[in-house]
Design an enzyme around this catalytic site. Structure first.
Site, PDB file in Angstrom:
ATOM      1  CB  CYS A   6     -34.957 -33.224  48.680  1.00 32.84           C
ATOM      2  SG  CYS A   6     -36.489 -32.432  48.166  1.00 32.84           S
ATOM      3  CG  ASN A  89     -45.696 -27.397  37.112  1.00 35.72           C
ATOM      4  OD1 ASN A  89     -46.613 -27.285  36.185  1.00 35.72           O
ATOM      5  ND2 ASN A  89     -45.154 -26.224  37.592  1.00 35.72           N
ATOM      6  CG  HIS A 102     -43.657 -28.159  44.485  1.00 40.08           C
ATOM      7  ND1 HIS A 102     -42.751 -29.003  44.107  1.00 40.08           N
ATOM      8  CD2 HIS A 102     -43.820 -27.292  43.432  1.00 40.08           C
ATOM      9  CE1 HIS A 102     -42.177 -28.898  42.749  1.00 40.08           C
ATOM     10  NE2 HIS A 102     -42.827 -27.720  42.545  1.00 40.08           N
ATOM     11  CG  HIS A 104     -46.909 -23.973  41.825  1.00 38.18           C
ATOM     12  ND1 HIS A 104     -46.108 -23.124  41.807  1.00 38.18           N
ATOM     13  CD2 HIS A 104     -46.369 -25.287  41.450  1.00 38.18           C
ATOM     14  CE1 HIS A 104     -44.859 -23.709  41.360  1.00 38.18           C
ATOM     15  NE2 HIS A 104     -45.128 -24.953  41.047  1.00 38.18           N
TER      16      HIS A 104
HETATM   17  P1  DGP Z   1     -42.088 -26.178  39.588  1.00 39.18           P
HETATM   18  O1  DGP Z   1     -41.623 -25.517  38.527  1.00 39.18           O
HETATM   19  O2  DGP Z   1     -43.334 -26.859  39.649  1.00 39.18           O
HETATM   20  O3  DGP Z   1     -40.965 -27.361  40.193  1.00 39.18           O
HETATM   21  O4  DGP Z   1     -41.901 -25.207  40.945  1.00 39.18           O
HETATM   22  C1  DGP Z   1     -40.728 -25.087  41.951  1.00 39.18           C
HETATM   23  C2  DGP Z   1     -41.054 -23.706  42.525  1.00 39.18           C
HETATM   24  O5  DGP Z   1     -39.993 -23.530  43.503  1.00 39.18           O
HETATM   25  C3  DGP Z   1     -40.801 -22.413  41.545  1.00 39.18           C
HETATM   26  O6  DGP Z   1     -41.707 -21.942  41.088  1.00 39.18           O
HETATM   27  C4  DGP Z   1     -39.557 -21.701  42.276  1.00 39.18           C
HETATM   28  C5  DGP Z   1     -39.797 -22.178  43.725  1.00 39.18           C
HETATM   29  N1  DGP Z   1     -38.197 -22.239  44.234  1.00 39.18           N
HETATM   30  C6  DGP Z   1     -37.354 -22.957  43.658  1.00 39.18           C
HETATM   31  N2  DGP Z   1     -36.259 -22.603  44.701  1.00 39.18           N
HETATM   32  C7  DGP Z   1     -36.756 -22.239  45.979  1.00 39.18           C
HETATM   33  C8  DGP Z   1     -36.202 -21.721  46.959  1.00 39.18           C
HETATM   34  O7  DGP Z   1     -35.232 -21.890  47.482  1.00 39.18           O
HETATM   35  N3  DGP Z   1     -37.231 -21.086  47.755  1.00 39.18           N
HETATM   36  C9  DGP Z   1     -38.414 -20.824  47.707  1.00 39.18           C
HETATM   37  N4  DGP Z   1     -39.169 -20.247  48.322  1.00 39.18           N
HETATM   38  N5  DGP Z   1     -39.035 -21.426  46.491  1.00 39.18           N
HETATM   39  C10 DGP Z   1     -38.261 -22.032  45.354  1.00 39.18           C
END
Ligand code: DGP
Length: 116
Positions: A6, A89, A102, A104
């Site tokens: 994950c 989401n 998570h 946002h």
């Molecule tokens: P969701 O679409 O709700 O599953 O949001 C996932 C979010 O995670 C998306 O806005 C981009 C962020 N994200 C994906 N990979 C990484 C990462 O490696 N580092 C960080 N800081 N954010 C990430």
């Protein structure tokens, strides 16, 4: 084991680097890599929970911890008075891309409603 596969478990453990905003015993928060607003922070439980659809009553305290973290982050980021949006989401229609719960925290600009 989710910790091995994950992405957000790896971020929590430090195996994948992130821009830390908040940490305590149960919650970690870091800046979203693709921010949609001047402030875009992801608040995650350190423990692996897939998404909001599998939360149970036994997670109540953890969820409260997440919201208390949000309050502290909002104050630190200077958006507690101007306002902010909180988004979980869940699933494909919501474009949920990372299967680790998570929240946002999005703010620092005026936002429209409903979301696109
Ligand atoms: P969701 O679409 O709700 O599953 O949001 C996932 C979010 O995670 C998306 O806005 C981009 C962020 N994200 C994906 N990979 C990484 C990462 O490696 N580092 C960080 N800081 N954010 C990430």
């Amino acid at each position: 084991m989710p910790e091995d596969t994950c992405l957000f478990c790896k971020i929590v453990s430090g195996k994948v680097p992130s821009d830390k905003v908040f940490i305590n015993d149960r919650v970690y928060a870091f800046r979203d890599v693709n921010p949609v607003a001047p402030v875009h922070v992801l608040v995650v439980p350190k423990e692996h929970i897939e998404n909001a659809d599998v939360i149970t009553l036994s997670d109540a305290e953890l969820l409260t911890d997440m919201f208390i973290a949000v309050q502290e982050i909002a104050r630190k980021e200077g958006i507690n008075e101007t306002g902010y949006r909180l988004v979980f989401n869940v699933g494909n229609d919501a474009l949920n891309s990372v299967p680790h719960l998570h929240l946002h925290v999005v703010g620092g600009r005026s936002m429209g409603w409903p979301p696109g």
